[in-house]
Design a protein around this motif. Structure first.
Motif, mmCIF file in Angstrom:
data_model
loop_
_atom_site.group_PDB
_atom_site.id
_atom_site.type_symbol
_atom_site.label_atom_id
_atom_site.label_comp_id
_atom_site.label_asym_id
_atom_site.label_seq_id
_atom_site.Cartn_x
_atom_site.Cartn_y
_atom_site.Cartn_z
ATOM 1 N N GLN A 145 0.832 -1.202 0.000
ATOM 2 C CA GLN A 145 0.000 0.000 0.000
ATOM 3 C C GLN A 145 0.864 1.248 0.000
ATOM 4 N N GLU A 146 1.943 1.214 0.759
ATOM 5 C CA GLU A 146 2.877 2.349 0.749
ATOM 6 C C GLU A 146 3.414 2.553 -0.661
ATOM 7 N N ILE A 147 3.803 1.444 -1.282
ATOM 8 C CA ILE A 147 4.368 1.536 -2.629
ATOM 9 C C ILE A 147 3.324 2.070 -3.604
ATOM 10 N N ALA A 148 2.082 1.613 -3.450
ATOM 11 C CA ALA A 148 1.008 2.111 -4.315
ATOM 12 C C ALA A 148 0.878 3.621 -4.166
ATOM 13 N N GLU A 149 0.924 4.100 -2.933
ATOM 14 C CA GLU A 149 0.818 5.549 -2.700
ATOM 15 C C GLU A 149 1.964 6.291 -3.374
ATOM 16 N N SER A 150 3.158 5.714 -3.236
ATOM 17 C CA SER A 150 4.341 6.328 -3.831
ATOM 18 C C SER A 150 4.194 6.421 -5.346
ATOM 19 N N ILE A 151 3.747 5.322 -5.956
ATOM 20 C CA ILE A 151 3.598 5.318 -7.415
ATOM 21 C C ILE A 151 2.484 6.272 -7.822
ATOM 22 N N SER A 189 9.610 -0.394 -15.568
ATOM 23 C CA SER A 189 9.191 -1.799 -15.580
ATOM 24 C C SER A 189 9.102 -2.335 -14.153
ATOM 25 N N GLU A 190 8.413 -3.441 -14.008
ATOM 26 C CA GLU A 190 8.248 -4.044 -12.682
ATOM 27 C C GLU A 190 9.603 -4.330 -12.042
ATOM 28 N N SER A 191 10.546 -4.775 -12.833
ATOM 29 C CA SER A 191 11.863 -5.075 -12.274
ATOM 30 C C SER A 191 12.515 -3.801 -11.739
ATOM 31 N N GLU A 192 12.424 -2.708 -12.506
ATOM 32 C CA GLU A 192 13.028 -1.455 -12.063
ATOM 33 C C GLU A 192 12.366 -0.952 -10.785
ATOM 34 N N LEU A 193 11.024 -1.002 -10.762
ATOM 35 C CA LEU A 193 10.306 -0.582 -9.558
ATOM 36 C C LEU A 193 10.700 -1.462 -8.382
ATOM 37 N N SER A 194 10.863 -2.748 -8.663
ATOM 38 C CA SER A 194 11.265 -3.681 -7.625
ATOM 39 C C SER A 194 12.586 -3.258 -6.997
ATOM 40 N N ALA A 195 13.548 -2.916 -7.844
ATOM 41 C CA ALA A 195 14.852 -2.481 -7.339
ATOM 42 C C ALA A 195 14.728 -1.142 -6.612
ATOM 43 N N ARG A 211 9.029 -8.466 -6.851
ATOM 44 C CA ARG A 211 8.123 -8.157 -7.975
ATOM 45 C C ARG A 211 6.686 -8.441 -7.568
ATOM 46 N N VAL A 212 6.467 -9.452 -6.758
ATOM 47 C CA VAL A 212 5.117 -9.784 -6.292
ATOM 48 C C VAL A 212 4.468 -8.577 -5.623
ATOM 49 N N THR A 213 5.217 -7.936 -4.734
ATOM 50 C CA THR A 213 4.683 -6.792 -3.989
ATOM 51 C C THR A 213 4.441 -5.608 -4.921
ATOM 52 N N ILE A 214 5.386 -5.378 -5.837
ATOM 53 C CA ILE A 214 5.201 -4.302 -6.813
ATOM 54 C C ILE A 214 3.923 -4.542 -7.620
ATOM 55 N N ARG A 215 3.741 -5.759 -8.072
ATOM 56 C CA ARG A 215 2.549 -6.081 -8.864
ATOM 57 C C ARG A 215 1.279 -5.813 -8.074
ATOM 58 N N LYS A 216 1.286 -6.198 -6.792
ATOM 59 C CA LYS A 216 0.102 -6.000 -5.975
ATOM 60 C C LYS A 216 -0.235 -4.519 -5.886
ATOM 61 N N ALA A 217 0.798 -3.687 -5.747
ATOM 62 C CA ALA A 217 0.583 -2.241 -5.694
ATOM 63 C C ALA A 217 0.018 -1.751 -7.026
ATOM 64 N N LEU A 218 0.621 -2.201 -8.128
ATOM 65 C CA LEU A 218 0.173 -1.754 -9.449
ATOM 66 C C LEU A 218 -1.261 -2.214 -9.724
ATOM 67 N N GLU A 219 -1.582 -3.432 -9.320
ATOM 68 C CA GLU A 219 -2.936 -3.937 -9.592
ATOM 69 C C GLU A 219 -3.970 -3.170 -8.770
ATOM 70 N N GLY A 222 3.956 -7.845 -22.225
ATOM 71 C CA GLY A 222 5.073 -7.654 -23.149
ATOM 72 C C GLY A 222 5.378 -6.206 -23.456
ATOM 73 N N PHE A 223 4.530 -5.304 -22.994
ATOM 74 C CA PHE A 223 4.690 -3.894 -23.310
ATOM 75 C C PHE A 223 5.083 -3.106 -22.071
ATOM 76 N N GLY A 224 4.213 -3.120 -21.067
ATOM 77 C CA GLY A 224 4.537 -2.398 -19.849
ATOM 78 C C GLY A 224 3.312 -1.786 -19.196
ATOM 79 N N TRP A 225 3.558 -1.033 -18.138
ATOM 80 C CA TRP A 225 2.490 -0.322 -17.433
ATOM 81 C C TRP A 225 2.466 1.120 -17.906
ATOM 82 N N PHE A 226 1.272 1.659 -18.074
ATOM 83 C CA PHE A 226 1.150 3.030 -18.548
ATOM 84 C C PHE A 226 0.009 3.718 -17.818
#
Lengths: 241, 241
Positions: free
Chosen positions: B8-14, B31-37, B43-51, B64-68
């Motif tokens: 949730q913190e990460i979601a707020e940040s994004i 990308s998810e990997s970059e956000l992860s770093a 990546r699981v946690t990043i995805r949960k925030a993005l979703e 195959g493209f990315g998040w926008f």
DNA sequence: TATCAAACTTGTATCGTACAAGTTACCACA
DNA sequence: TGTGGTAACTTGTACGATACAAGTTTGATA
């Protein structure tokens, strides 16, 4: 055909145990840890299998208590029914589809804002057992409609034709009185109530692709919605004829 | 108050980055990997925030493209709206509720089969801003209705009153023409189309508890359904006034 | 220019761990 | 005998890591 995953195999196995075992509602299943050991899979995978079975209404759980055989076999069959779209497609396949109008036209104002000025307009009457069942108008974005022929839309639904190019959809259900032309087509009295469904379907990229209006005689058609709880989200929405 | 989780913190940040950054729809996120770093989370946690942000309509993705940045700011507010039940309760709270009839009666035949011969029948007119908004009839199983007073049902909805004793519900949406009595109450012309919602609500044990009929003037009321995919399940169902 | 492969991206299944929170059973104590 | 507290279970959920499928973009090569 469909690749089989570990959790699906386990779900099948548990389903078998539940169905052939004592099917007294409320009977307790082994704990997740025990199932985990028995199937040599992690608790995550066991949970995924159990939650799939929960989705079918076969089992349910309470925190701190355990998993048990589901209590309501009626919901089970209800939830596995198809959605509106599926039922519409089904009805469409098994019945006659009469195309009343097919051609590129200037879009009506409220449609133009969504899919552009020039659209493929198709008016269609769906019949089931010889009786008019639905009066459907579809406005299709010009770029998508370019590949479609009149016989295409007579033989298949738009969703079938464009399945891989469509995204999500928004529907609005309302009621109106039948005007003269539609009353004749649907064989109802002028002024009698109709269920009207207006749908906007997006393409895979997120833009609007289709605008459609579906008119159903109210006497013959209803929408059924199942709510998972008294204040919950709808679990399913289906067309009841 | 609410425990705060990593995702949730990460979601707020994004969310902050997206909103203050270039809010051109379609702008690509890392990308998810970059956000992860960047956030030092898997990546699981990043995805949960993005979703979660996807659920709010703020962002979207293509494989195959990315998040926008999400394309449709209208949907955003649409999806966060409450379900029918919530909206009905809301409308009920913020407006007048006039009880037209309250008492134990012999149940109509189609109701008797569901909740028994003797029922508490309540007819109620809901008003918003002084205008009649819905004509509601509730038939309540005698054992549940015994504890309810006339002022109870004038002040709260049945769902609020019996919340912890109710299970799931099935709704049927249809359309009928207004008869004379209802036309007067709802201030519409006799014969004009009404949206009719008949609902059967079960109690926690699975038996039927409430049968209700809700009538809405079609000109002022619509139901909106969001479908997640062209053939998908309805993602939400709400009442549009 | 056209084609194919490599190097990205997201989507999803699987393993593991830790802890919060609900339920049950039992034992000690008044 | 009853009562209360606690220990030992249960499910619910957050978080980590890894592997591979599948879609997209880019660039090298023919």
């Amino acid at each position: 055909m469909a690749r089989s995953f570990r959790y699906q195999e386990i779900a099948e196995s548990i389903r078998g145990d539940v169905e052939k075992g004592v099917l007294a509602t409320g009977a307790l299943l082994p704990s997740e840890s025990e199932l985990s050991a028995a199937h040599d899979a992690s608790r995550v995978t066991i949970r995924k299998a159990l939650e799939q079975l929960r989705g079918e209404g076969l089992v349910d759980s309470r925190q701190g208590f355990g998993w048990f055989v589901g209590s309501s076999p009626i919901r089970q069959s209800l939830d596995s029914l198809e959605t509106i779209e599926g039922q519409l497609a089904e009805a469409g396949r098994s019945s006659e589809r009469r195309v009343l109008q097919f051609g590129f036209v200037q879009a009506p104002v409220e449609v133009e804002a969504l899919v552009g000025a020039e659209v493929l307009e198709v008016k269609r009457l769906n019949l089931a057992d010889g009786e008019p069942f639905a009066y459907v108008t579809v406005w299709c974005k010009a770029s998508l409609g370019a590949d479609l022929s009149r016989s295409d839309v007579e033989e298949s639904t738009f969703v079938d034709l464009l399945l891989d190019r469509l995204g999500h959809a928004t529907q609005v259900i309302s009621a109106i009185a039948a005007d003269a032309a539609i009353a004749v087509a649907l064989k109802v009295d002028e002024g009698s109530p109709l269920l009207r469904v207006r749908r906007v379907t997006t393409d895979s990229a997120g833009g609007n692709a289709l605008v459609s209006e579906h008119l159903y005689p109210a006497r013959r058609t209803e929408f059924e919605v199942t709510l998972s709880g008294p204040t919950g989200e709808p679990a399913g929405l289906r067309l009841v004829e």
